[in-house]
Design a protein around this motif. Structure first.
Motif, PDB file in Angstrom:
ATOM      1  N   ILE A   9      -4.360  47.566 -35.395  1.00 16.92           N
ATOM      2  CA  ILE A   9      -4.845  46.827 -34.230  1.00 16.92           C
ATOM      3  C   ILE A   9      -4.921  47.750 -33.016  1.00 16.92           C
ATOM      4  CG2 ILE A   9      -4.247  45.014 -32.568  1.00 16.92           C
ATOM      5  CD1 ILE A   9      -3.035  43.477 -34.988  1.00 16.92           C
ATOM      6  N   LYS A  19      -8.056  46.331 -30.369  1.00 15.34           N
ATOM      7  CA  LYS A  19      -8.323  44.905 -30.440  1.00 15.34           C
ATOM      8  C   LYS A  19      -7.650  44.191 -29.276  1.00 15.34           C
ATOM      9  CE  LYS A  19      -9.297  44.562 -35.302  1.00 15.34           C
ATOM     10  NZ  LYS A  19      -9.011  43.921 -36.567  1.00 15.34           N
ATOM     11  N   GLU A  56      -3.696  40.113 -27.039  1.00 12.47           N
ATOM     12  CA  GLU A  56      -2.914  39.033 -27.630  1.00 12.47           C
ATOM     13  C   GLU A  56      -2.514  39.353 -29.067  1.00 12.47           C
ATOM     14  OE1 GLU A  56      -6.183  38.324 -26.349  1.00 12.47           O
ATOM     15  OE2 GLU A  56      -5.294  38.008 -24.378  1.00 12.47           O
ATOM     16  N   GLU A  57      -3.407  40.023 -29.800  1.00 12.56           N
ATOM     17  CA  GLU A  57      -3.092  40.381 -31.188  1.00 12.56           C
ATOM     18  C   GLU A  57      -1.990  41.431 -31.232  1.00 12.56           C
ATOM     19  OE1 GLU A  57      -6.433  41.164 -33.797  1.00 12.56           O
ATOM     20  OE2 GLU A  57      -7.726  40.060 -32.413  1.00 12.56           O
ATOM     21  N   LYS A  75       1.300  39.844 -30.329  1.00 17.45           N
ATOM     22  CA  LYS A  75       1.768  39.024 -31.452  1.00 17.45           C
ATOM     23  C   LYS A  75       2.479  39.894 -32.492  1.00 17.45           C
ATOM     24  CE  LYS A  75      -0.021  35.778 -34.877  1.00 17.45           C
ATOM     25  NZ  LYS A  75      -1.212  35.106 -35.391  1.00 17.45           N
TER      26      LYS A  75
END
Length: 134
Positions: free
Chosen positions: A33, A38, A41-42, A45
């Motif tokens: 990621i 990306k 938020e990803e 997480k």
């Protein structure tokens, strides 16, 4: 650069080995990621999951150690505590700077090095000890 769990890292304790495999997978997710830039938020997480999972995993190992009177408990736990501090520092750097090439490289190198060295040496010693107790 993906980091892989390999059979030579097996401790012989199924629960611990499965948790290690998950740590490798999630670390790879974070690196993937981050490298692809990306959404924030990803990344958050995955960072949150890793932070919680590491604490949970270390707790499971430490429970095995205390239940079976592992003689190297203090030094093993100290390594866990140090890694948690380092992970919090990486998380703080991410919060301050966002995804930078420096952070991605540090995560790749430090986490990979720690997983390979800690699991390949310290956790394998724990596994050998536990085999005689379980």
């Amino acid at each position: 650069m993906a980091i892989q769990w390999t059979v030579d890292l097996a401790t012989g304790v199924e629960e611990i080995d499965n948790q290690h495999k998950e740590l490798f997978k999630r670390t790879n997710d974070l690196l993937d990621i981050s490298e692809k830039s990306k959404k924030r938020e990803e990344i958050v997480k995955v960072l949150d999951f890793l932070g919680e999972y590491v604490v949970s995993h270390f707790g499971a190992e430490q429970l095995y150690m205390t239940r079976h009177y592992y003689p190297a408990y203090t030094s093993h736990k100290a390594q866990h505590d140090e890694f948690i501090r380092e992970f919090k520092d990486l998380r703080a750097e991410y919060e301050k700077e966002g995804v930078t090439s420096h952070l991605v490289i540090v995560v790749q190198n430090r986490v990979y090095e720690w997983l390979r060295n800690h699991i390949g040496n310290v956790d394998k010693q724990l596994g050998a000890f536990l085999k005689s107790r379980l």
